[in-house]
Design a protein around this motif. Sequence first.
Motif, PDB file in Angstrom:
ATOM      1  N   ARG A  12      -4.596  17.564 -49.259  1.00  0.00           N
ATOM      2  CA  ARG A  12      -2.797  17.741 -49.136  1.00  0.00           C
ATOM      3  C   ARG A  12      -2.504  16.181 -47.889  1.00  0.00           C
ATOM      4  O   ARG A  12      -2.865  14.863 -48.356  1.00  0.00           O
ATOM      5  CB  ARG A  12      -2.755  18.986 -48.824  1.00  0.00           C
ATOM      6  CG  ARG A  12      -2.884  19.749 -49.747  1.00  0.00           C
ATOM      7  CD  ARG A  12      -2.790  21.513 -49.292  1.00  0.00           C
ATOM      8  NE  ARG A  12      -2.180  22.348 -50.406  1.00  0.00           N
ATOM      9  CZ  ARG A  12      -2.306  23.474 -50.413  1.00  0.00           C
ATOM     10  NH1 ARG A  12      -1.440  23.363 -49.138  1.00  0.00           N
ATOM     11  NH2 ARG A  12      -2.636  24.091 -51.191  1.00  0.00           N
ATOM     12  N   ALA A  13      -2.233  16.599 -46.913  1.00  0.00           N
ATOM     13  CA  ALA A  13      -1.783  15.389 -45.834  1.00  0.00           C
ATOM     14  C   ALA A  13      -3.226  15.168 -45.264  1.00  0.00           C
ATOM     15  O   ALA A  13      -3.279  14.451 -44.090  1.00  0.00           O
ATOM     16  CB  ALA A  13      -0.968  16.501 -44.608  1.00  0.00           C
ATOM     17  N   ALA A  38      -3.918  22.871 -43.912  1.00  0.00           N
ATOM     18  CA  ALA A  38      -4.813  22.071 -44.503  1.00  0.00           C
ATOM     19  C   ALA A  38      -5.867  22.100 -44.701  1.00  0.00           C
ATOM     20  O   ALA A  38      -6.713  22.608 -45.765  1.00  0.00           O
ATOM     21  CB  ALA A  38      -4.195  20.997 -44.706  1.00  0.00           C
ATOM     22  N   ILE A  39      -6.112  21.770 -43.271  1.00  0.00           N
ATOM     23  CA  ILE A  39      -7.785  22.453 -42.667  1.00  0.00           C
ATOM     24  C   ILE A  39      -8.123  24.089 -43.597  1.00  0.00           C
ATOM     25  O   ILE A  39      -9.604  24.354 -43.950  1.00  0.00           O
ATOM     26  CB  ILE A  39      -8.415  22.157 -41.573  1.00  0.00           C
ATOM     27  CG1 ILE A  39      -7.182  20.229 -41.019  1.00  0.00           C
ATOM     28  CG2 ILE A  39      -9.454  22.150 -40.970  1.00  0.00           C
ATOM     29  CD1 ILE A  39      -8.107  19.971 -41.118  1.00  0.00           C
ATOM     30  N   LEU A  40      -7.699  24.900 -43.472  1.00  0.00           N
ATOM     31  CA  LEU A  40      -7.941  25.933 -43.109  1.00  0.00           C
ATOM     32  C   LEU A  40      -8.018  26.479 -44.856  1.00  0.00           C
ATOM     33  O   LEU A  40      -9.443  26.951 -44.984  1.00  0.00           O
ATOM     34  CB  LEU A  40      -6.745  27.183 -42.321  1.00  0.00           C
ATOM     35  CG  LEU A  40      -7.240  26.973 -41.287  1.00  0.00           C
ATOM     36  CD1 LEU A  40      -6.260  28.310 -40.401  1.00  0.00           C
ATOM     37  CD2 LEU A  40      -9.025  27.029 -40.665  1.00  0.00           C
ATOM     38  N   LYS A  58      -5.689  19.754 -58.316  1.00  0.00           N
ATOM     39  CA  LYS A  58      -6.151  18.450 -57.821  1.00  0.00           C
ATOM     40  C   LYS A  58      -4.562  17.925 -58.565  1.00  0.00           C
ATOM     41  O   LYS A  58      -4.210  16.826 -57.207  1.00  0.00           O
ATOM     42  CB  LYS A  58      -6.753  17.014 -59.214  1.00  0.00           C
ATOM     43  CG  LYS A  58      -6.497  15.629 -59.056  1.00  0.00           C
ATOM     44  CD  LYS A  58      -7.707  15.101 -59.943  1.00  0.00           C
ATOM     45  CE  LYS A  58      -6.577  15.130 -61.245  1.00  0.00           C
ATOM     46  NZ  LYS A  58      -7.527  14.503 -62.952  1.00  0.00           N
ATOM     47  N   GLU A  59      -4.223  18.684 -58.821  1.00  0.00           N
ATOM     48  CA  GLU A  59      -2.447  18.199 -59.357  1.00  0.00           C
ATOM     49  C   GLU A  59      -1.727  18.669 -57.853  1.00  0.00           C
ATOM     50  O   GLU A  59      -0.428  17.387 -57.274  1.00  0.00           O
ATOM     51  CB  GLU A  59      -1.646  18.413 -60.255  1.00  0.00           C
ATOM     52  CG  GLU A  59      -2.085  17.671 -61.928  1.00  0.00           C
ATOM     53  CD  GLU A  59      -3.363  17.805 -61.900  1.00  0.00           C
ATOM     54  OE1 GLU A  59      -4.122  18.545 -61.667  1.00  0.00           O
ATOM     55  OE2 GLU A  59      -3.890  16.708 -62.112  1.00  0.00           O
ATOM     56  N   ARG A  60      -1.967  20.179 -57.439  1.00  0.00           N
ATOM     57  CA  ARG A  60      -1.000  20.157 -56.355  1.00  0.00           C
ATOM     58  C   ARG A  60      -1.806  19.828 -54.633  1.00  0.00           C
ATOM     59  O   ARG A  60      -0.869  20.029 -54.018  1.00  0.00           O
ATOM     60  CB  ARG A  60      -1.272  22.111 -56.068  1.00  0.00           C
ATOM     61  CG  ARG A  60      -1.357  22.867 -55.379  1.00  0.00           C
ATOM     62  CD  ARG A  60      -1.610  24.065 -55.110  1.00  0.00           C
ATOM     63  NE  ARG A  60      -3.165  24.231 -54.777  1.00  0.00           N
ATOM     64  CZ  ARG A  60      -4.089  25.123 -54.851  1.00  0.00           C
ATOM     65  NH1 ARG A  60      -2.900  26.430 -55.517  1.00  0.00           N
ATOM     66  NH2 ARG A  60      -5.436  25.344 -54.850  1.00  0.00           N
ATOM     67  N   ARG A  64      -0.393  13.565 -52.279  1.00  0.00           N
ATOM     68  CA  ARG A  64       0.713  13.396 -52.843  1.00  0.00           C
ATOM     69  C   ARG A  64       0.900  11.923 -53.524  1.00  0.00           C
ATOM     70  O   ARG A  64       1.422  11.521 -54.133  1.00  0.00           O
ATOM     71  CB  ARG A  64       2.110  14.325 -53.329  1.00  0.00           C
ATOM     72  CG  ARG A  64       2.619  14.039 -54.505  1.00  0.00           C
ATOM     73  CD  ARG A  64       2.255  14.596 -55.818  1.00  0.00           C
ATOM     74  NE  ARG A  64       1.788  16.325 -55.265  1.00  0.00           N
ATOM     75  CZ  ARG A  64       2.887  17.615 -55.700  1.00  0.00           C
ATOM     76  NH1 ARG A  64       3.610  17.328 -54.927  1.00  0.00           N
ATOM     77  NH2 ARG A  64       2.068  18.651 -55.467  1.00  0.00           N
ATOM     78  N   ARG A  65       0.947  11.094 -52.739  1.00  0.00           N
ATOM     79  CA  ARG A  65       1.012  10.141 -52.713  1.00  0.00           C
ATOM     80  C   ARG A  65       0.540   8.863 -53.341  1.00  0.00           C
ATOM     81  O   ARG A  65       0.627   7.514 -53.450  1.00  0.00           O
ATOM     82  CB  ARG A  65       1.836   9.231 -50.983  1.00  0.00           C
ATOM     83  CG  ARG A  65       0.601   9.031 -50.595  1.00  0.00           C
ATOM     84  CD  ARG A  65       0.911   8.760 -48.721  1.00  0.00           C
ATOM     85  NE  ARG A  65      -0.138   7.770 -48.029  1.00  0.00           N
ATOM     86  CZ  ARG A  65      -1.301   9.133 -47.427  1.00  0.00           C
ATOM     87  NH1 ARG A  65      -1.173  10.349 -47.625  1.00  0.00           N
ATOM     88  NH2 ARG A  65      -2.368   8.348 -47.272  1.00  0.00           N
TER      89      ARG A  65
END
Length: 654
Positions: A12-13, A38-40, A58-60, A64-65
């Motif tokens: 994620r981020a 996101a860490i958790l 993977k897609e989720r 994303r960028r």
Amino acid sequence: MKLESVHVTHFRAVDDSGEFLVGPITCLVGKNEAGKSAILMALAALNPHPATPAILDKERDYPRRLLTQYEQRHATEQAIAVTTKWRLDPKELSDIAHEVGAEVLSNDVVTVLRRYGKDSEFKTSELNLKAALEFLYKKFDLDDSDRAAVESASTTAELITTLKTLAPVTQKLQALNAHLQQVGTVASQVEKLLRGMLPKFMYFSSYDRMDGAVQLDNARQLVANGQLTQDVHRGKRLFVEFLKYAGVSMDEILSVATYETFNAKLQAASNNITDQILEYWAQNPDLSVDVRVEQARPGDPAPFNSGMVARARIHNALHRVDTPFSERSAGFVWFFSFLVKFAQVKDEASPVVLLLDEPGLTLHGKAQADLLRFFKEKLAPYHQIVYSTHSPFMVPADDLASVRIVEDQAEMKGNRRVPLGTKVRDDVLTRDADTLFPLQGALGYEITQSLFVGKHTLLVEGPGDILYLQALSDALKRRGRTGLDTRWTLCPAGGIDKISPFVALFAGNALHVAALSDEGLGDKKKVEAVKRSAVLKSGHFHTVADLLGRAEADIEDIFDPEVFVGILNECYSLDTTNKLTPEKLKDADASTTRQLKKAEALFKLMPEQIPMLDHFTPAAWLIRNSKLLDESSAEVDKTLEAAEKVIATFNALL
């Protein structure tokens, strides 16, 4: 296994969080959208608990960028989402040794990681395969001729291959072959053992709240269809979990015509959880929860107008009124729901790591402090906890070493900001004011209550340290020797953990700050962290142990033992029977050399009428009876020499 560090990547981020340490309780502090969740969530996917299933998609979940570049960036193997390091306890090491040999594992640290599209992977230091083979040969009592038949094998994999090619084989080699066909190589054995030891992760968020009512036929259908695990049904799922906790299944309820027995069980379960809440719920002690099963009423909205309905209501004994569960305080509902979830794991044989996302978000500030106490007293002895927050009341002001800062960072390239992703830092002195805010809020009130800040501020542990230094300084000045420069303002900081926050909070005041701290044997990492953080100028942070040339020391260790016991004897009016001597002090508590700790051990053995030793009372007595330091004796001279050395070190900084 105890979780020691976490490193999240490609999730994620989070491009690369950096590796960060975790302890019994770890607090992730950051502003909204910093990446705490996101860490958790990445951790939750490492080895999810069945009650909170989590997967890597993977897609989720891949950033994303960068998703279109995935195949290019990870051409040879799937991307790693989370890497963790664990430490095995003595029992676990013993269990592994019993299965594969005592010397096969070279240390007690295990790395566990998870990639997209793969199960968790286990990595240990290089296995001692020679020891593994020797263990097997002894276990199956191979003689010299049997050993000679398999001497070409240097690994268990080669041994398995060799045994297949031998013909004929002895009975012992047959038994060895059968064993290896069943358990596989030593590497696969170790991995299987470690996989069974790895704690599961249970994720719980601030939005997980039990529904106030459940239509049982509908809930049973959701269970049968596998839909109850969906986020949209999390409230119903918690209610079903409460029924399990009470020992009442939906099938049992729906298959009988009388419900009194079940209602008794439900009442007992709700009373049990309510009692746990009220132990840590200072907001309103008059609340209780009542859960009952009853026939639906035709006039109620669907689906509660047919079949059997389980309802939870909250009773207020003060106002003598009960209301639907879902209409009461969101904080109380969250706390009850959390305990329902926790009831699933607290009695499990294997430990669970609790991942709590913004716990207690709807609780009052004081109630959040009670929740922290609940974590420390009820959960931490059995389960590690990693939780996120941006509330100052959920930051443990007395344990800043457990705090990790979470920031979503970016850098300027030309005229645009380029994301670096979420970073997790052990250094709580972040430069971002918004991230620092919860720490300031947590520490501001506590610290400023006792601060009298001057231009030149010397931080010490507590008020007792101030009095000791003042008494010693005055005694030195009366002898025409060097006392503490009057430009120093002595200020109690409360310990090593508070030094860095103090400097951060008052950094804009252009203060000249130095610090003197006690140091125990377990404080070395904290001392090194303060020095490494460079929050103070070089040479402005010292421990009493450093200045006295000892491994550990408090300010009380400046005093010669004869002088120190004299202060305690007079201060507490100890009679002949209980009077302390240097010999008694030396022989007390062999685990430490600190005079204060030894004295505390002796006072625990004193009669009840003698008050317990504290840090302040002897210092207050000395400041009122400072003539004790004017006596002419080798012990007083030795005390003042040590004090002068400490004081001169700080005077030189002015």
